[in-house]
Motif scaffolding. Structure first.
Motif, short mmCIF file in Angstrom:
data_model
loop_
_atom_site.label_atom_id
_atom_site.label_comp_id
_atom_site.label_asym_id
_atom_site.label_seq_id
_atom_site.Cartn_x
_atom_site.Cartn_y
_atom_site.Cartn_z
N LEU A 141 66.41 7.90 60.83
CA LEU A 141 67.63 7.38 61.44
C LEU A 141 68.60 6.87 60.37
CD1 LEU A 141 69.26 6.64 63.96
CD2 LEU A 141 68.01 4.46 64.02
N ILE A 142 68.09 6.16 59.39
CA ILE A 142 68.96 5.60 58.33
C ILE A 142 69.67 6.72 57.57
CG2 ILE A 142 68.98 4.34 56.16
CD1 ILE A 142 66.65 2.66 57.26
N VAL A 143 68.90 7.74 57.16
CA VAL A 143 69.48 8.85 56.40
C VAL A 143 70.48 9.62 57.26
CG1 VAL A 143 68.98 11.02 55.21
CG2 VAL A 143 67.46 9.06 54.92
N ALA A 144 70.16 9.81 58.54
CA ALA A 144 71.05 10.56 59.43
C ALA A 144 72.37 9.83 59.64
CB ALA A 144 70.35 10.81 60.77
N VAL A 145 72.34 8.52 59.77
CA VAL A 145 73.57 7.74 59.95
C VAL A 145 74.45 7.84 58.70
CG1 VAL A 145 74.51 5.41 60.21
CG2 VAL A 145 72.61 6.16 61.66
N ILE A 146 73.82 7.75 57.53
CA ILE A 146 74.59 7.92 56.28
C ILE A 146 75.25 9.29 56.26
CG2 ILE A 146 74.42 8.11 53.77
CD1 ILE A 146 72.10 6.11 53.89
N GLY A 147 74.50 10.32 56.65
CA GLY A 147 75.04 11.68 56.69
C GLY A 147 76.19 11.81 57.66
N GLY A 157 59.29 13.31 57.09
CA GLY A 157 58.67 14.44 57.79
C GLY A 157 59.56 15.03 58.86
N SER A 158 60.86 14.80 58.79
CA SER A 158 61.78 15.26 59.82
C SER A 158 62.33 16.66 59.53
CB SER A 158 62.95 14.28 59.95
OG SER A 158 63.98 14.82 60.75
N LEU A 159 62.10 17.60 60.45
CA LEU A 159 62.68 18.94 60.31
C LEU A 159 64.19 18.89 60.47
CD1 LEU A 159 62.46 22.00 60.07
CD2 LEU A 159 62.10 22.09 62.55
N ALA A 160 64.67 18.02 61.35
CA ALA A 160 66.12 17.92 61.55
C ALA A 160 66.81 17.54 60.25
CB ALA A 160 66.42 16.89 62.63
N LEU A 161 66.22 16.61 59.49
CA LEU A 161 66.81 16.22 58.22
C LEU A 161 66.64 17.31 57.17
CD1 LEU A 161 65.97 12.42 57.69
CD2 LEU A 161 68.13 13.48 58.37
N ILE A 162 65.46 17.91 57.12
CA ILE A 162 65.22 18.96 56.14
C ILE A 162 66.14 20.15 56.40
CG2 ILE A 162 63.55 20.64 55.29
CD1 ILE A 162 61.37 18.56 55.82
N ALA A 177 67.56 15.57 51.46
CA ALA A 177 66.33 16.32 51.20
C ALA A 177 65.16 15.37 50.94
CB ALA A 177 66.53 17.26 50.01
N VAL A 178 65.41 14.35 50.14
CA VAL A 178 64.36 13.36 49.85
C VAL A 178 64.00 12.60 51.12
CG1 VAL A 178 63.81 11.25 48.58
CG2 VAL A 178 65.04 13.12 47.44
N GLY A 179 65.02 12.19 51.89
CA GLY A 179 64.76 11.46 53.13
C GLY A 179 63.99 12.29 54.13
N VAL A 223 74.36 14.33 63.92
CA VAL A 223 74.29 13.80 65.28
C VAL A 223 72.93 14.14 65.91
CG1 VAL A 223 75.24 13.99 67.61
CG2 VAL A 223 76.78 13.85 65.65
N GLY A 224 72.49 15.39 65.70
CA GLY A 224 71.20 15.80 66.23
C GLY A 224 70.05 14.99 65.62
N ALA A 225 70.14 14.75 64.32
CA ALA A 225 69.09 13.98 63.66
C ALA A 225 69.06 12.55 64.17
CB ALA A 225 69.31 14.00 62.14
N ILE A 226 70.24 11.96 64.39
CA ILE A 226 70.30 10.59 64.92
C ILE A 226 69.69 10.54 66.33
CG2 ILE A 226 71.87 8.80 65.78
CD1 ILE A 226 73.75 9.56 63.47
N ALA A 227 70.06 11.53 67.16
CA ALA A 227 69.53 11.57 68.53
C ALA A 227 68.02 11.76 68.51
CB ALA A 227 70.20 12.71 69.30
N ALA A 228 67.54 12.64 67.62
CA ALA A 228 66.10 12.87 67.54
C ALA A 228 65.37 11.61 67.08
CB ALA A 228 65.82 14.03 66.59
N ALA A 229 65.91 10.93 66.09
CA ALA A 229 65.28 9.71 65.58
C ALA A 229 65.18 8.65 66.65
CB ALA A 229 66.06 9.19 64.37
N ILE A 230 66.28 8.43 67.38
CA ILE A 230 66.28 7.42 68.44
C ILE A 230 65.29 7.82 69.55
CG2 ILE A 230 67.66 6.35 70.25
CD1 ILE A 230 70.07 6.54 68.38
N GLY A 231 65.30 9.12 69.90
CA GLY A 231 64.38 9.59 70.94
C GLY A 231 62.93 9.42 70.54
N ILE A 232 62.61 9.71 69.30
CA ILE A 232 61.23 9.56 68.82
C ILE A 232 60.82 8.09 68.80
CG2 ILE A 232 59.72 9.86 66.82
CD1 ILE A 232 61.34 12.43 66.21
#
Length: 336
Positions: free
Chosen positions: A158-164, A76-81, A69-71, A200-209
């Motif tokens: 990307l960092i938060v998504a990989v940890i997740g 500003g990532s909707l995928a993470l939120i 949530a903090v990350g 996985v979606g958040a990681i893909a979105a981060a790399i794509g962005i």
């Protein structure tokens, strides 16, 4: 009034007489249950190992939800939120499952003779409903992002998504090793798998962005994750409702079971067979049979119960023995 029990009766069934016009004999056979204590369980005991696994995953899920949530807010990532919201929902559902385990472990009483095991089904239903609500929220937020794109910090995302991803992989591993016949454990696993897809979606979105600068990848992948979760969540909800409605257990052909019982020696007719799922692993059934001429009616209940348990996985059956011609077949339209 009850007749005196024979030695065989004491181990296999209880015989009773109705006082109606038909003077039916009710032979009740309860195979696989201990009658010495005056009560018997109609459902499998709560598995302590499954409870422990869910407790471990609950701690992991709740802890990471706060980090995510903090990350998500900082990047500003909707995928993470969205995934953080998913994790919070999952943590609440896992807590509900743990409470359900405790309640289900309570012994039956005079008012609740089946015990409290159906609480586990209610908890599984709540888990699935929570997932569906979460999917609706993700879709709503994604639409808002499409209308008004916002900046996303791809690096922190990307960092938060990989940890997740690693947290969810660990949680899935813990749950997969448990008993998958347990609806609560299965529901918890579905939640974790949904979280895994979110990571996985958040990681893909981060790399794509990072590569393209196209921030719409964030809400797009959020919606895709939500779509993947819907199917599993709806299956959990529909299965729970079906159990609560006492539907015929999946994979069971009532007509085939009746035909199988009718093929047993000494049985002339079979009717009024009803079967339903009491909990995730326990099937209950009632059935009426009539004896063939010369057959011992007192021997039929134990015979039928043994067949139902061995061939059809019905753990608890109540068998009523009617006199010849005593079984009334239901009308085709169900009105008589």
């Amino acid at each position: 009034m009850s007749k005196p029990h024979t030695d065989a009766d004491q181990h296999s069934h209880h015989e009773h007489h109705d006082h109606d016009d038909h003077d039916h004999t009710h032979g009740h056979s309860h195979a696989g249950h201990d009658h010495s204590s005056g009560a018997h369980s109609h459902a499998p005991s709560v598995t302590e190992a499954n409870e422990k696994r869910i407790r471990i995953v609950f701690i992991m899920t709740a802890g990471y939800a706060a980090v995510q949530a903090v990350g998500g807010w900082m990047s500003g990532s909707l995928a993470l939120i969205a995934d953080a919201g998913h994790m919070v929902s999952d943590a609440a559902a896992l807590l509900l499952a743990l409470i359900a385990y405790r309640v289900a472990a309570r012994a039956p009483d005079a008012l609740r003779t089946y015990g409290f095991h159906r609480v586990r089904v209610l908890a599984a239903l709540a888990n699935g409903a929570a997932l569906l609500l979460l999917v609706a929220w993700i879709a709503w937020e994604a639409i808002a992002r499409f209308r008004s794109p916002t900046a996303v910090l791809a690096g922190p995302m990307l960092i938060v998504a990989v940890i997740g991803l690693f947290v969810n992989l660990a949680g899935a591993y813990v749950l997969i090793r448990g008993n998958q016949g347990d609806g609560n454990l299965r529901g918890a696993l579905l939640h974790v798998l949904g979280d895994l897809l979110g990571s996985v979606g958040a990681i893909a979105a981060a790399i794509g962005i990072m590569l393209t600068g196209w921030t719409l990848l964030d809400p797009i992948l959020s919606v895709l994750v939500a779509v993947l979760v819907v199917r599993s969540a709806w299956g959990l909800v529909s299965d729970s409702i079906f159990i609560l409605l006492q539907g015929t257990p999946k994979g069971m052909d009532i007509k085939a079971v009746e035909a199988d019982i009718a093929s047993l020696p000494g049985i002339a007719e079979v009717g009024h067979l009803h079967a339903w799922t009491l909990t995730d692993e326990s099937i209950v059934a009632t059935v009426h049979v009539t004896p063939e001429s010369g057959a011992d009616p007192l021997a039929l209940p134990a015979l039928v119960v043994a067949r139902l348990k061995q061939q059809h996985a019905i753990e608890h059956a109540t068998v009523q023995v009617d006199p010849p011609g005593g079984i009334q077949k239901p009308c085709a339209d169900g009105t008589c």
